[in-house]
Design an enzyme around this catalytic site. Structure first.
Site, PDB file in Angstrom:
ATOM      1  N   SER A 160      20.994  32.054 -64.919  1.00  0.00           N
ATOM      2  CA  SER A 160      21.281  32.669 -63.613  1.00  0.00           C
ATOM      3  C   SER A 160      22.566  32.090 -63.046  1.00  0.00           C
ATOM      4  O   SER A 160      22.765  30.879 -63.057  1.00  0.00           O
ATOM      5  CB  SER A 160      20.143  32.423 -62.630  1.00  0.00           C
ATOM      6  N   SER A 161      23.424  32.973 -62.528  1.00  0.00           N
ATOM      7  CA  SER A 161      24.652  32.499 -61.899  1.00  0.00           C
ATOM      8  C   SER A 161      24.347  31.945 -60.505  1.00  0.00           C
ATOM      9  O   SER A 161      25.214  31.379 -59.869  1.00  0.00           O
ATOM     10  CB  SER A 161      25.645  33.653 -61.788  1.00  0.00           C
ATOM     11  N   THR A 178      19.885  38.579 -71.950  1.00  0.00           N
ATOM     12  CA  THR A 178      21.059  39.120 -72.665  1.00  0.00           C
ATOM     13  C   THR A 178      20.846  39.053 -74.175  1.00  0.00           C
ATOM     14  O   THR A 178      21.328  39.911 -74.910  1.00  0.00           O
ATOM     15  CB  THR A 178      22.366  38.374 -72.296  1.00  0.00           C
ATOM     16  N   HIS A 205      12.127  39.968 -57.936  1.00  0.00           N
ATOM     17  CA  HIS A 205      12.881  41.195 -57.660  1.00  0.00           C
ATOM     18  C   HIS A 205      12.144  42.441 -58.134  1.00  0.00           C
ATOM     19  O   HIS A 205      12.759  43.487 -58.360  1.00  0.00           O
ATOM     20  CB  HIS A 205      14.280  41.118 -58.294  1.00  0.00           C
ATOM     21  N   ALA A 207      19.296  37.019 -65.252  1.00  0.00           N
ATOM     22  CA  ALA A 207      19.691  38.026 -66.240  1.00  0.00           C
ATOM     23  C   ALA A 207      20.109  37.415 -67.586  1.00  0.00           C
ATOM     24  O   ALA A 207      19.922  38.038 -68.631  1.00  0.00           O
ATOM     25  CB  ALA A 207      20.825  38.881 -65.672  1.00  0.00           C
ATOM     26  N   ASP A 237      12.834  43.269 -65.991  1.00  0.00           N
ATOM     27  CA  ASP A 237      12.549  43.906 -67.274  1.00  0.00           C
ATOM     28  C   ASP A 237      11.145  43.673 -67.807  1.00  0.00           C
ATOM     29  O   ASP A 237      10.744  44.282 -68.812  1.00  0.00           O
ATOM     30  CB  ASP A 237      13.597  43.483 -68.314  1.00  0.00           C
ATOM     31  N   CYS A 293       4.066  63.955 -51.593  1.00  0.00           N
ATOM     32  CA  CYS A 293       4.771  64.379 -50.374  1.00  0.00           C
ATOM     33  C   CYS A 293       6.154  64.986 -50.635  1.00  0.00           C
ATOM     34  O   CYS A 293       6.844  65.379 -49.701  1.00  0.00           O
ATOM     35  CB  CYS A 293       4.906  63.199 -49.411  1.00  0.00           C
TER      36      CYS A 293
END
Ligand code: NAD
Ligand code: ZN
Length: 359
Positions: A306-307, A148, A239, A144, A224, A268
């Site tokens: 990334s953390s 930012t 992801h 992420a 994104d 449906c």
């Protein structure tokens, strides 16, 4: 035998202090004890803490650094001013400060007293550029923090988050099944939040480095679609993507507009959901396997923004036999596992790197 006690760590605030005493035996093993200055600690600590602290002094010896640290952590010591750190404990104390969840306004003072060398970011970028030139297979893993600078928030600052809800509890199958209204609102917000936002300089530089054969693959945790929009060709979306959606029940594809308008599946009548991987879902097998294969064979893996908190993507960087680099605004728990860690903004570090590579 009584050995000379030495100050291992002393922290304080106006008028008082906590001292961790240590004594070292002839084998070089340390034992520790804590001492608090009661009058001063009354306003720093809870009453219970003060009683514990004063009672502990001289009665209870702690046999390991971990035990001593554990005991100290009960007093949120990093928020106090660093007064003294024993030479032998500088690394351990600095480590503990970085690992601590307690906010400190004295980070700079802690750095100084622990003798942390000033890092030369130019030099680090130089090393990264050299490694990139030498590598025939470079894989970039983004999180992420890569986006930012485009204006897409990461998940780091929960207080600022939408309706004060922790995203990791809404981006779940449970929410989709049991609280569709909330799930729908959350993803509508995230889809709309991308309107008017674009790839940033960092995304563009990665695309350019791919053209120049200096980056070979990108595996991203982001949904994104900015890497592709910036022109990167070899992107594995671990992801999924928030740019399209599907029916949860029959799997038929649908447009984001249908989801935004609150429509059900045209086939449906089932619930529409974005094509992202929810926190309790499996990763798309193809993207995952391709990323694993590329990383295993890579000569260089660069993690950006990334953390490394989200499993299993956080395992990827350490599957390689190649060199590993992390570029991240703040330290993460994984920093020690990398060959090179650059703390800085993705865009600026990539800008510095490409100018070294191209000149
Ligand atoms: P994270 O939010 O856990 O961590 C982001 C990290 O990036 C933080 O450590 C932060 O210090 C760092 N960072 C922030 N701005 C930076 C910058 N300009 N330069 C360098 N580093 C910067 O993110 P994560 O590890 O990707 O995990 C969060 C999960 O949430 C992932 O599954 C991800 O897919 C999802 N998510 C995606 C998006 C997106 O698609 N843009 C946004 C938010 C969350
Ligand atoms: Zn359907």
């Amino acid at each position: 035998m009584t050995l000379q006690e030495q100050v291992v760590l002393k922290v304080g605030a106006e008028g008082g202090s906590i001292t961790l005493w240590g004594s070292k035996n002839t084998l070089g093993q340390w034992t520790f004890s804590l001492e608090g200055n009661e009058s001063a600690l009354e306003f720093l600590l809870d009453e219970d803490d003060v009683v514990l602290l004063t009672r502990n002094r001289s009665k209870q010896w702690l046999d390991t650094w971990e035990e001593a640290l554990d005991r100290l952590n009960g007093y949120k010591w990093p928020r106090l001013y660093p007064l003294e750190v024993h030479d032998e404990f500088r690394d351990r104390v600095w480590h503990a400060i970085q690992a601590s969840r307690v906010e400190t306004q004295w980070l700079w003072e802690w750095r100084e007293i622990c003798g942390v060398q000033e890092v030369d970011i130019e030099e680090q970028i130089h090393v990264l550029a050299d490694w990139m030139k030498a590598s025939k297979a470079t894989v970039v893993l983004t999180g992420a923090g890569m986006s930012t600078e485009s204006g897409v928030p990461d998940f780091r600052s929960p207080s600022g988050w939408w309706r004060n809800i922790d995203p990791t509890t809404v981006a779940t199958v449970e929410a989709l099944e049991e609280n569709y209204a909330l799930f729908h609102d959350f993803y509508s917000m995230r889809i709309q939040a991308l309107n008017g936002l674009y790839p940033n300089e960092g995304h563009r530089i990665l695309a350019e480095l791919e053209k120049k054969n200096l980056v070979h693959k990108i595996a991203t945790q982001n949904v994104d679609g900015f890497h592709q929009l910036a022109g990167s060709q070899n992107v594995y979306e671990l992801h999924g993507s928030i740019r399209s959606c599907r029916c949860e029940d029959c799997g038929k594809g649908a447009k984001n507009e249908e989801l935004l308008q609150g429509h059900a599946c045209s086939h449906c009548g089932g619930r529409l959901r974005p094509n992202v991987v929810l926190f309790d879902e499996m990763l798309p097998q193809d993207a995952w396997q391709q990323a694993v294969d590329a990383i295993v064979d890579a000569e260089l893996v660069i993690v950006i923004g990334s953390s490394l908190n989200v499993y299993p993507a956080n395992q990827l960087p350490f599957m390689t036999k190649g060199k590993t680099v992390a570029i991240n605004l703040e330290p993460t728990a994984m920093d020690d596992n990398f060959d090179l860690v650059i703390h800085g903004k993705a865009g600026e570090v990539l800008q510095g790197t490409i100018s070294q590579l191209i000149n």
